[in-house]
Design a protein around this motif. Sequence first.
Motif, PDB file in Angstrom:
ATOM      1  N   ASP A  48       0.796  -1.231   0.000  1.00 56.97           N
ATOM      2  CA  ASP A  48       0.000   0.000   0.000  1.00 56.97           C
ATOM      3  C   ASP A  48       0.826   1.278   0.000  1.00 56.97           C
ATOM      4  O   ASP A  48       0.277   2.367   0.011  1.00 56.97           O
ATOM      5  N   GLY A  49       2.145   1.175   0.009  1.00 58.19           N
ATOM      6  CA  GLY A  49       2.971   2.372  -0.078  1.00 58.19           C
ATOM      7  C   GLY A  49       3.206   3.084   1.234  1.00 58.19           C
ATOM      8  O   GLY A  49       3.673   4.238   1.243  1.00 58.19           O
ATOM      9  N   THR A  50       2.912   2.439   2.358  1.00 57.07           N
ATOM     10  CA  THR A  50       3.176   3.036   3.665  1.00 57.07           C
ATOM     11  C   THR A  50       4.649   3.407   3.790  1.00 57.07           C
ATOM     12  O   THR A  50       5.522   2.639   3.396  1.00 57.07           O
ATOM     13  N   GLU A  51       4.930   4.573   4.367  1.00 55.55           N
ATOM     14  CA  GLU A  51       6.309   5.036   4.516  1.00 55.55           C
ATOM     15  C   GLU A  51       6.926   4.654   5.853  1.00 55.55           C
ATOM     16  O   GLU A  51       8.141   4.550   5.978  1.00 55.55           O
ATOM     17  N   GLY A  52       6.084   4.462   6.862  1.00 58.27           N
ATOM     18  CA  GLY A  52       6.593   4.169   8.189  1.00 58.27           C
ATOM     19  C   GLY A  52       6.222   2.774   8.643  1.00 58.27           C
ATOM     20  O   GLY A  52       6.461   1.788   7.957  1.00 58.27           O
ATOM     21  N   ARG A  53       5.610   2.693   9.814  1.00 59.85           N
ATOM     22  CA  ARG A  53       5.296   1.410  10.426  1.00 59.85           C
ATOM     23  C   ARG A  53       3.961   0.870   9.952  1.00 59.85           C
ATOM     24  O   ARG A  53       3.058   1.611   9.594  1.00 59.85           O
ATOM     25  N   GLY A  54       3.848  -0.473   9.993  1.00 58.77           N
ATOM     26  CA  GLY A  54       2.573  -1.114   9.721  1.00 58.77           C
ATOM     27  C   GLY A  54       2.200  -1.101   8.250  1.00 58.77           C
ATOM     28  O   GLY A  54       3.005  -1.369   7.369  1.00 58.77           O
ATOM     29  N   GLY A  55       0.951  -0.767   7.988  1.00 56.53           N
ATOM     30  CA  GLY A  55       0.466  -0.783   6.622  1.00 56.53           C
ATOM     31  C   GLY A  55       0.163  -2.191   6.149  1.00 56.53           C
ATOM     32  O   GLY A  55       0.004  -3.122   6.945  1.00 56.53           O
ATOM     33  N   TYR A  56       0.102  -2.361   4.835  1.00 58.49           N
ATOM     34  CA  TYR A  56      -0.248  -3.647   4.235  1.00 58.49           C
ATOM     35  C   TYR A  56       0.773  -4.008   3.159  1.00 58.49           C
ATOM     36  O   TYR A  56       0.529  -3.818   1.967  1.00 58.49           O
ATOM     37  N   PRO A  57       1.934  -4.517   3.576  1.00 60.73           N
ATOM     38  CA  PRO A  57       2.913  -4.944   2.569  1.00 60.73           C
ATOM     39  C   PRO A  57       2.406  -6.158   1.802  1.00 60.73           C
ATOM     40  O   PRO A  57       1.677  -7.006   2.356  1.00 60.73           O
ATOM     41  N   ALA A  58       2.778  -6.255   0.556  1.00 60.47           N
ATOM     42  CA  ALA A  58       2.437  -7.445  -0.238  1.00 60.47           C
ATOM     43  C   ALA A  58       3.024  -8.672   0.435  1.00 60.47           C
ATOM     44  O   ALA A  58       4.078  -8.622   1.084  1.00 60.47           O
ATOM     45  N   ARG A  59       2.326  -9.820   0.267  1.00 61.68           N
ATOM     46  CA  ARG A  59       2.792 -11.027   0.941  1.00 61.68           C
ATOM     47  C   ARG A  59       2.129 -12.258   0.354  1.00 61.68           C
ATOM     48  O   ARG A  59       1.048 -12.179  -0.236  1.00 61.68           O
ATOM     49  N   MET A  87      17.082 -14.169  14.761  1.00 62.48           N
ATOM     50  CA  MET A  87      17.338 -12.756  14.491  1.00 62.48           C
ATOM     51  C   MET A  87      16.550 -11.914  15.488  1.00 62.48           C
ATOM     52  O   MET A  87      15.369 -12.153  15.721  1.00 62.48           O
ATOM     53  N   ILE A  88      17.228 -10.952  16.079  1.00 57.53           N
ATOM     54  CA  ILE A  88      16.602  -9.963  16.953  1.00 57.53           C
ATOM     55  C   ILE A  88      16.707  -8.629  16.218  1.00 57.53           C
ATOM     56  O   ILE A  88      17.812  -8.186  15.911  1.00 57.53           O
ATOM     57  N   LEU A  89      15.581  -8.018  15.896  1.00 56.71           N
ATOM     58  CA  LEU A  89      15.649  -6.789  15.112  1.00 56.71           C
ATOM     59  C   LEU A  89      14.688  -5.721  15.611  1.00 56.71           C
ATOM     60  O   LEU A  89      13.630  -6.030  16.168  1.00 56.71           O
ATOM     61  N   LEU A  90      15.101  -4.492  15.419  1.00 57.22           N
ATOM     62  CA  LEU A  90      14.246  -3.343  15.698  1.00 57.22           C
ATOM     63  C   LEU A  90      13.261  -3.220  14.545  1.00 57.22           C
ATOM     64  O   LEU A  90      13.381  -2.364  13.673  1.00 57.22           O
ATOM     65  N   GLY A  91      12.268  -4.110  14.552  1.00 59.42           N
ATOM     66  CA  GLY A  91      11.369  -4.223  13.408  1.00 59.42           C
ATOM     67  C   GLY A  91      10.529  -2.996  13.156  1.00 59.42           C
ATOM     68  O   GLY A  91      10.073  -2.773  12.033  1.00 59.42           O
ATOM     69  N   GLY A  92      10.304  -2.174  14.183  1.00 59.78           N
ATOM     70  CA  GLY A  92       9.532  -0.956  13.994  1.00 59.78           C
ATOM     71  C   GLY A  92      10.313   0.167  13.360  1.00 59.78           C
ATOM     72  O   GLY A  92       9.735   1.192  12.966  1.00 59.78           O
ATOM     73  N   ILE A  93      11.637  -0.014  13.243  1.00 53.91           N
ATOM     74  CA  ILE A  93      12.510   1.018  12.677  1.00 53.91           C
ATOM     75  C   ILE A  93      13.219   0.531  11.428  1.00 53.91           C
ATOM     76  O   ILE A  93      13.297   1.230  10.408  1.00 53.91           O
ATOM     77  N   LEU A  94      13.762  -0.679  11.508  1.00 51.98           N
ATOM     78  CA  LEU A  94      14.613  -1.202  10.434  1.00 51.98           C
ATOM     79  C   LEU A  94      13.771  -1.748   9.282  1.00 51.98           C
ATOM     80  O   LEU A  94      13.001  -2.698   9.457  1.00 51.98           O
ATOM     81  N   PRO A  95      13.889  -1.195   8.073  1.00 49.25           N
ATOM     82  CA  PRO A  95      13.179  -1.783   6.927  1.00 49.25           C
ATOM     83  C   PRO A  95      13.667  -3.212   6.686  1.00 49.25           C
ATOM     84  O   PRO A  95      14.872  -3.485   6.727  1.00 49.25           O
ATOM     85  N   HIS A  96      12.736  -4.133   6.433  1.00 49.90           N
ATOM     86  CA  HIS A  96      13.116  -5.516   6.205  1.00 49.90           C
ATOM     87  C   HIS A  96      12.055  -6.214   5.366  1.00 49.90           C
ATOM     88  O   HIS A  96      10.922  -5.727   5.242  1.00 49.90           O
ATOM     89  N   GLU A  97      12.435  -7.328   4.769  1.00 51.91           N
ATOM     90  CA  GLU A  97      11.529  -8.108   3.937  1.00 51.91           C
ATOM     91  C   GLU A  97      12.011  -9.553   3.902  1.00 51.91           C
ATOM     92  O   GLU A  97      13.113  -9.869   4.370  1.00 51.91           O
ATOM     93  N   VAL A  98      11.177 -10.432   3.369  1.00 51.91           N
ATOM     94  CA  VAL A  98      11.549 -11.833   3.148  1.00 51.91           C
ATOM     95  C   VAL A  98      11.570 -12.069   1.644  1.00 51.91           C
ATOM     96  O   VAL A  98      10.561 -11.868   0.961  1.00 51.91           O
ATOM     97  N   ALA A  99      12.717 -12.477   1.127  1.00 55.09           N
ATOM     98  CA  ALA A  99      12.871 -12.717  -0.310  1.00 55.09           C
ATOM     99  C   ALA A  99      12.047 -13.926  -0.734  1.00 55.09           C
ATOM    100  O   ALA A  99      11.821 -14.850   0.051  1.00 55.09           O
ATOM    101  N   PRO A 100      11.571 -13.965  -1.971  1.00 54.68           N
ATOM    102  CA  PRO A 100      10.762 -15.096  -2.451  1.00 54.68           C
ATOM    103  C   PRO A 100      11.506 -16.426  -2.331  1.00 54.68           C
ATOM    104  O   PRO A 100      12.705 -16.507  -2.595  1.00 54.68           O
ATOM    105  N   THR A 101      10.768 -17.458  -1.957  1.00 50.46           N
ATOM    106  CA  THR A 101      11.356 -18.784  -1.846  1.00 50.46           C
ATOM    107  C   THR A 101      11.615 -19.386  -3.223  1.00 50.46           C
ATOM    108  O   THR A 101      10.978 -19.029  -4.213  1.00 50.46           O
ATOM    109  N   SER A 102      12.545 -20.287  -3.255  1.00 52.16           N
ATOM    110  CA  SER A 102      12.883 -20.974  -4.503  1.00 52.16           C
ATOM    111  C   SER A 102      12.105 -22.289  -4.594  1.00 52.16           C
ATOM    112  O   SER A 102      11.544 -22.763  -3.609  1.00 52.16           O
ATOM    113  N   PRO A 103      12.039 -22.912  -5.788  1.00 55.86           N
ATOM    114  CA  PRO A 103      11.305 -24.174  -5.939  1.00 55.86           C
ATOM    115  C   PRO A 103      11.798 -25.241  -4.968  1.00 55.86           C
ATOM    116  O   PRO A 103      13.007 -25.449  -4.811  1.00 55.86           O
TER     117      PRO A 103
END
Length: 235
Positions: free
Chosen positions: A60-71, A183-199
């Motif tokens: 959804d294009g959120t710039e900060g926390r939360g929102g609706y990232p594709a998944r 992994m311990i991460l500052l998830g509310g601050i640090l941008p992060h994602e999960v890369a697509p899985t392989s076959p």
Amino acid sequence: MTALDWQFDPPAEVLQSRLFAAGGYLVVRGLFDEKTLQDLLEEAALARIESERMLVAESDGTEGRGGYPARAYRSGAGGELHWGLHGCQQMAETLAGVCGLDVSASGRGTYSYYEQTGDFLALHRDVLQCDIAIITSLTRCTTDCPAGELIVYPDLLREPLSTARAAGRSAGISVPLDRGHTMILLGGILPHEVAPTSPGQERIVVINCYRASTATPSEPGSFSLETPAVLVERT
């Protein structure tokens, strides 16, 4: 929120923490022993029966926390073992020792199953109830890493998410998690994602969220952790 509205304003306690000084994330091993990992995997298998596929076609294009990232992945609720481990006082003390930041559990946690080719979680920052996320892998890292693995953007920690989106994954750092790595991460601050899985790849992780706080978790469990956790050196 637009990029012009974006503000980087975390609490002073977060900015002064060891976790922030490390770029917003650390990886440890030994937080859970092998028997506990196997027990968690068995609980994850039970949780999978009533789990749901999480599908969002476009962020959804959120710039900060939360929102609706594709998944695209499956999510199941954490059970008694999950909460007993993540909600206990010993976990709060362990995280405080590793992060240099007092925390309290903000929920009972989930299991995530990246089970189909291309399953992923797009770039985001975590919701307000999740200042710190801990993510433990219950499956082995494949030779195709970084497929299905976490990508973090510590160099863009102070920037709106649109900056990270424009920069692309080449601006991030792939962090493969082998079985038993957390992994311990500052998830509310640090941008992060999960890369697509392989076959043929399957990735199962245990996730719990924490608030930066001086309070102790509610309903402390009686489970114990294998400590001390050992930091995994970055390559």
